[in-house]
Design a protein around this motif. Structure first.
Motif, short mmCIF file in Angstrom:
data_model
loop_
_atom_site.label_atom_id
_atom_site.label_comp_id
_atom_site.label_asym_id
_atom_site.label_seq_id
_atom_site.Cartn_x
_atom_site.Cartn_y
_atom_site.Cartn_z
N MET A 57 0.80 -1.08 0.10
CA MET A 57 0.01 -0.05 0.06
C MET A 57 0.87 1.36 0.09
O MET A 57 1.84 0.99 0.70
CB MET A 57 -0.70 0.06 1.27
N SER A 58 0.45 2.33 -0.71
CA SER A 58 1.10 3.54 -0.47
C SER A 58 0.60 4.01 0.82
O SER A 58 -0.40 3.67 1.53
CB SER A 58 0.47 4.46 -1.51
N GLN A 59 1.30 5.09 1.21
CA GLN A 59 1.27 5.63 2.65
C GLN A 59 -0.32 6.10 2.90
O GLN A 59 -0.52 5.82 3.94
CB GLN A 59 2.15 6.82 2.68
N CYS A 103 9.70 8.77 5.71
CA CYS A 103 8.45 9.51 5.52
C CYS A 103 7.29 8.92 6.26
O CYS A 103 6.30 9.56 6.76
CB CYS A 103 8.10 9.87 4.26
N THR A 104 7.11 7.54 5.91
CA THR A 104 6.02 6.87 6.52
C THR A 104 5.87 6.84 7.95
O THR A 104 4.73 7.02 8.64
CB THR A 104 6.03 5.51 5.89
N ILE A 105 7.06 6.62 8.82
CA ILE A 105 7.13 6.82 10.06
C ILE A 105 6.65 8.19 10.47
O ILE A 105 5.58 8.20 11.49
CB ILE A 105 8.65 6.71 10.76
N GLU A 159 14.99 9.80 14.30
CA GLU A 159 15.08 10.93 13.91
C GLU A 159 13.52 11.38 13.38
O GLU A 159 12.98 12.29 13.71
CB GLU A 159 15.80 11.56 13.07
N ALA A 160 13.04 10.18 12.53
CA ALA A 160 11.80 10.34 12.10
C ALA A 160 10.67 10.07 13.04
O ALA A 160 9.31 10.23 12.98
CB ALA A 160 11.57 9.44 11.00
N GLY A 161 11.07 9.50 14.22
CA GLY A 161 9.94 9.31 15.16
C GLY A 161 9.69 7.91 15.74
O GLY A 161 8.79 7.46 16.16
N VAL A 162 10.46 6.89 15.38
CA VAL A 162 10.25 5.39 15.43
C VAL A 162 10.13 5.27 16.90
O VAL A 162 10.86 5.88 17.61
CB VAL A 162 11.04 4.61 14.56
#
Ligand code: PBG
Length: 330
Positions: A57-59, A103-105, A159-162
């Protein structure tokens, strides 16, 4: 000694109520982690041929699904990117701050801050040869050089928030290096879920189709760093090492053919143990279900309950979405 007819084990199986009262294990929404394949672009959803019923799936599509599943009690999702361009020898895309996973995260944490996001730390989606690490001229996977890239990858996810990074690469010593990198970059609360006992298994075949790495891997194998399915004691050793290096949770993978390892590890260690019901297990169950040879709901629920009995604290399963629907029925 009490003997028949004084002992009749069936007394405790006679009604649903008594069965419920004495049951030792139960599967709940808290046990499920949903692995998903993420595509670039928008409004895209593609069924994976070797995993009927599972979609890349796309985001945007993923976010809609996750919002629904979060309502049903989903606690955690783990992301696998489908990278088509940007595969290189040194896997630079793996730590691109604006890469697909990063970006997804960010998008998931912005929309559903309470949903735990787990990211895979390994280079196979990003290398031209499909190995989990960097290789030398002979194609041998280099341990220490790979770890340096894995650390950059883990930091870019943090950094992305995971919430949790999950190294699935099987390099030696990567857990302590990633832990030290997370400390250094001021992410002391990002957890590490170590794929500790990861076997060189043929049951990953459909996954490699799903992320498009099987073509890149070609005839090469991962037997030089993933575990030999013949070995059990070695798995315990691997798990002990990762716990010692600072893993917060450890994983056994694949799942159903390796329940003996889970069972032994859960008796031996006090660290949470997860299992991965991998793509090949899904494909196996689902083809029997699609052929009408197995009852869908019963087969899925039994396969997952057995992980609990073996001692698992959580299970990565492509069935998580369906199971959440089952658990919310009534
Ligand atoms: C790669 C990775 C694999 C899986 C998860 N992460 C495949 C591999 O090691 O080749 C397999 C998962 C599955 O089969 O469902 N780092």
């Amino acid at each position: 000694m009490k003997r028949f007819p004084l002992i009749r084990k069936r007394r405790l199986r006679y009604t649903q109520s008594i069965r419920s009262l004495v049951s030792e294990n139960v599967l709940t929404a808290n046990d499920l982690i949903w692995p998903v394949f993420v595509l670039e672009g928008e409004n895209r959803s593609e069924e994976i041929p070797s995993m009927p019923g599972v979609f890349r799936m796309s985001q945007d599509v993923l976010l809609i699904k996750l919002t629904q599943l979060f309502e049903l009690g989903l606690k955690a999702v783990t992301l696998f990117p489908v990278v088509t361009d940007n595969k290189t020898e040194f896997a630079e895309e793996s730590y691109n701050p604006d890469g697909l996973v990063q970006c997804t995260i960010r998008a998931i944490k912005a929309e559903l801050p309470e949903l735990l996001v787990i990211s895979d730390v390994a280079l196979d989606p990003y290398t031209i040869h499909g190995q989990d690490g960097l290789i030398d001229d002979e194609g041998y996977v280099l341990n220490d050089e790979t770890i340096e890239v894995l650390c950059k990858q883990a930091i870019s996810h943090a950094e992305a928030g995971v919430d949790i990074v999950a190294p699935s690469d099987m390099m030696d010593g990567r857990i302590i290096q990633i832990r030290m990198a997370l400390e250094e970059y001021d992410f002391p609360l990002v957890s590490i879920l170590a794929y500790s006992a990861k076997y060189a298994s043929c049951f990953y075949g459909p996954f490699r189709d799903a992320v498009g790495s099987s073509g890149n891997l070609g005839k090469s194998s991962k037997e030089g760093y993933q575990m030999d399915p013949a070995n059990g004691k070695e798995a315990i050793d691997e798990i002990a090492l990762d716990i010692d290096e600072g893993a917060d949770m450890v994983m056994v993978k694949p799942g159903m053919p390796y329940l003996d390892i889970i069972s032994q590890a859960s008796k031996q260690f006090n660290t949470p143990i997860f299992a991965y019901q991998v793509s090949g297990e899904y494909a196996m169950l689902q083809s029997a279900i699609d052929n009408g040879f197995l009852d869908e709901k019963k087969a899925i629920l039994e396969s997952l309950l057995c992980f609990k009995r073996a001692g698992c604290d959580a299970i990565l399963t492509y069935y998580a979405d369906r199971v959440l629907n089952y658990l919310n029925e009534k």
